[in-house]
Design a protein around this motif. Sequence first.
Motif, mmCIF file in Angstrom:
data_model
loop_
_atom_site.group_PDB
_atom_site.id
_atom_site.type_symbol
_atom_site.label_atom_id
_atom_site.label_comp_id
_atom_site.label_asym_id
_atom_site.label_seq_id
_atom_site.Cartn_x
_atom_site.Cartn_y
_atom_site.Cartn_z
ATOM 1 N N LEU A 63 0.838 -1.199 0.000
ATOM 2 C CA LEU A 63 0.000 0.000 0.000
ATOM 3 C C LEU A 63 0.870 1.246 0.000
ATOM 4 O O LEU A 63 1.811 1.353 0.804
ATOM 5 C CB LEU A 63 -0.912 0.005 1.222
ATOM 6 N N ILE A 64 0.564 2.189 -0.892
ATOM 7 C CA ILE A 64 1.238 3.489 -0.900
ATOM 8 C C ILE A 64 0.373 4.456 -0.104
ATOM 9 O O ILE A 64 -0.746 4.785 -0.505
ATOM 10 C CB ILE A 64 1.438 4.004 -2.332
ATOM 11 N N ILE A 65 0.868 4.906 1.033
ATOM 12 C CA ILE A 65 0.131 5.828 1.888
ATOM 13 C C ILE A 65 0.345 7.245 1.387
ATOM 14 O O ILE A 65 1.469 7.752 1.401
ATOM 15 C CB ILE A 65 0.589 5.695 3.351
ATOM 16 N N LYS A 66 -0.743 7.887 0.921
ATOM 17 C CA LYS A 66 -0.634 9.224 0.336
ATOM 18 C C LYS A 66 -1.278 10.311 1.183
ATOM 19 O O LYS A 66 -0.865 11.470 1.109
ATOM 20 C CB LYS A 66 -1.265 9.236 -1.059
ATOM 21 N N LEU A 116 6.426 7.771 12.499
ATOM 22 C CA LEU A 116 5.096 7.148 12.443
ATOM 23 C C LEU A 116 4.001 8.174 12.734
ATOM 24 O O LEU A 116 2.938 8.153 12.105
ATOM 25 C CB LEU A 116 5.013 5.992 13.438
ATOM 26 N N ASP A 117 4.272 9.100 13.668
ATOM 27 C CA ASP A 117 3.318 10.179 13.950
ATOM 28 C C ASP A 117 3.117 11.054 12.719
ATOM 29 O O ASP A 117 1.987 11.475 12.420
ATOM 30 C CB ASP A 117 3.815 11.032 15.116
ATOM 31 N N GLN A 118 4.197 11.323 11.995
ATOM 32 C CA GLN A 118 4.101 12.152 10.785
ATOM 33 C C GLN A 118 3.299 11.450 9.697
ATOM 34 O O GLN A 118 2.542 12.087 8.959
ATOM 35 C CB GLN A 118 5.505 12.491 10.281
ATOM 36 N N ILE A 119 3.445 10.128 9.593
ATOM 37 C CA ILE A 119 2.659 9.373 8.612
ATOM 38 C C ILE A 119 1.177 9.451 8.963
ATOM 39 O O ILE A 119 0.320 9.678 8.093
ATOM 40 C CB ILE A 119 3.130 7.906 8.566
ATOM 41 N N GLN A 120 0.849 9.294 10.236
ATOM 42 C CA GLN A 120 -0.547 9.353 10.664
ATOM 43 C C GLN A 120 -1.146 10.737 10.458
ATOM 44 O O GLN A 120 -2.335 10.876 10.161
ATOM 45 C CB GLN A 120 -0.658 8.949 12.136
ATOM 46 N N ALA A 121 -0.338 11.782 10.589
ATOM 47 C CA ALA A 121 -0.822 13.158 10.426
ATOM 48 C C ALA A 121 -0.842 13.599 8.974
ATOM 49 O O ALA A 121 -1.292 14.706 8.679
ATOM 50 C CB ALA A 121 0.041 14.110 11.256
ATOM 51 N N ILE A 167 7.994 -1.454 6.431
ATOM 52 C CA ILE A 167 7.934 -0.102 5.858
ATOM 53 C C ILE A 167 9.331 0.181 5.303
ATOM 54 O O ILE A 167 10.233 0.575 6.053
ATOM 55 C CB ILE A 167 7.535 0.944 6.914
ATOM 56 N N PRO A 168 9.562 -0.052 4.007
ATOM 57 C CA PRO A 168 10.915 0.051 3.449
ATOM 58 C C PRO A 168 11.564 1.408 3.662
ATOM 59 O O PRO A 168 12.768 1.487 3.937
ATOM 60 C CB PRO A 168 10.698 -0.238 1.958
ATOM 61 N N GLU A 169 10.796 2.500 3.548
ATOM 62 C CA GLU A 169 11.382 3.834 3.687
ATOM 63 C C GLU A 169 11.955 4.073 5.083
ATOM 64 O O GLU A 169 12.874 4.871 5.253
ATOM 65 C CB GLU A 169 10.349 4.910 3.370
ATOM 66 N N LEU A 170 11.412 3.383 6.088
ATOM 67 C CA LEU A 170 11.892 3.530 7.466
ATOM 68 C C LEU A 170 12.788 2.379 7.885
ATOM 69 O O LEU A 170 13.220 2.321 9.046
ATOM 70 C CB LEU A 170 10.706 3.630 8.432
ATOM 71 N N GLU A 171 13.082 1.453 6.935
ATOM 72 C CA GLU A 171 13.904 0.279 7.222
ATOM 73 C C GLU A 171 13.348 -0.490 8.416
ATOM 74 O O GLU A 171 14.071 -0.910 9.317
ATOM 75 C CB GLU A 171 15.367 0.669 7.476
ATOM 76 N N PHE A 172 12.035 -0.674 8.399
ATOM 77 C CA PHE A 172 11.326 -1.310 9.508
ATOM 78 C C PHE A 172 10.680 -2.606 9.026
ATOM 79 O O PHE A 172 9.987 -2.619 8.003
ATOM 80 C CB PHE A 172 10.251 -0.366 10.053
ATOM 81 N N THR A 173 10.912 -3.695 9.750
ATOM 82 C CA THR A 173 10.341 -4.992 9.407
ATOM 83 C C THR A 173 10.000 -5.745 10.682
ATOM 84 O O THR A 173 10.789 -5.752 11.637
ATOM 85 C CB THR A 173 11.320 -5.833 8.563
ATOM 86 N N LEU A 204 4.047 12.950 6.226
ATOM 87 C CA LEU A 204 5.006 12.108 5.513
ATOM 88 C C LEU A 204 4.209 11.204 4.587
ATOM 89 O O LEU A 204 3.444 10.345 5.039
ATOM 90 C CB LEU A 204 5.818 11.285 6.520
ATOM 91 N N THR A 205 4.351 11.420 3.277
ATOM 92 C CA THR A 205 3.513 10.727 2.294
ATOM 93 C C THR A 205 4.363 9.854 1.375
ATOM 94 O O THR A 205 5.593 9.851 1.450
ATOM 95 C CB THR A 205 2.716 11.736 1.452
ATOM 96 N N ASP A 206 3.645 9.140 0.490
ATOM 97 C CA ASP A 206 4.280 8.205 -0.458
ATOM 98 C C ASP A 206 5.136 7.173 0.277
ATOM 99 O O ASP A 206 6.234 6.820 -0.164
ATOM 100 C CB ASP A 206 5.110 8.956 -1.498
#
Length: 260
Positions: free
Chosen positions: A117-120, A196-201, A139-145, A204-206
């Motif tokens: 999923l691309i979170i926009k 993660l807070d920035q993604i929820q707000a 989440i590849p952009e955050l190097e999180f697995t 931080l997109t794409d």
Amino acid sequence: MKVTHYTRTRQQDIDLCVIAEDDDGTAGEQDSGDGKTEEAEVLGTKDGDFNTQNEVLHFNTNCPGCNAPCQTNMKLVNIPYFKEVVIMATTCDACGHRDNEVKGGGGVEPKGRKYSLIIKNERDMTRDVLKSETGSVSIPELEFTTEMGTLGGKFTTIEGLLDDFKTQLRQTNPFMSGDSSLPVMKQKLDTFCQKLDQIQAGELTDIHLVLDDPAGNSYIQSLTAPDPDPQLTVEDYERSFEQNEDLGLNDMKTENYEET
């Protein structure tokens, strides 16, 4: 959408193995004491109108935290464009322990499934997500697995899933507080949680969120179903030998199992 409920015929009940062929239909009746019979209530429903999709089942168990007697609620939920799942929730009045778990209604699928999923925007935070106990999130952009089994089975939203990750990192991670805390590690985890807070707000997109389930029992909601969702990619793949080994499928014999 139009939903119609109807009473099954006796033959349909027999075909579904709800009743036996030699059942005369009086199994659900009891004597009222005046020579008449009345139909018994089944789990809070009358007239035998029991529907697993609408009813919540209750059974007694012991709290995993304090071992006090408590009650577990269970409900069968049909997820559109996916499958039926079983949701179980346990609450202990003695110690306040709360727990919930999601199980796939079916068995292991023939192929594994991966969602990307691309979170926009913030609207993507409202997408339903089912992460089974065999699913892993990255989440590849955050190097999180995460590993398979992290957080167990969850039926929530994208926002709720990210909240669970933050809770797991901040409250249950030994590197965040106490004698085992390390300043460098704490700073890295704080920075990650802030992202993660920035993604929820929606700041931080794409960002790509990948849900990989070798058992094929996980799901991310499409906002354009049944049409293709431009932000969501679904891929079915053949499991590797190692993945089948983790699922216990290599030693499982489902055909001609009576033979030695």
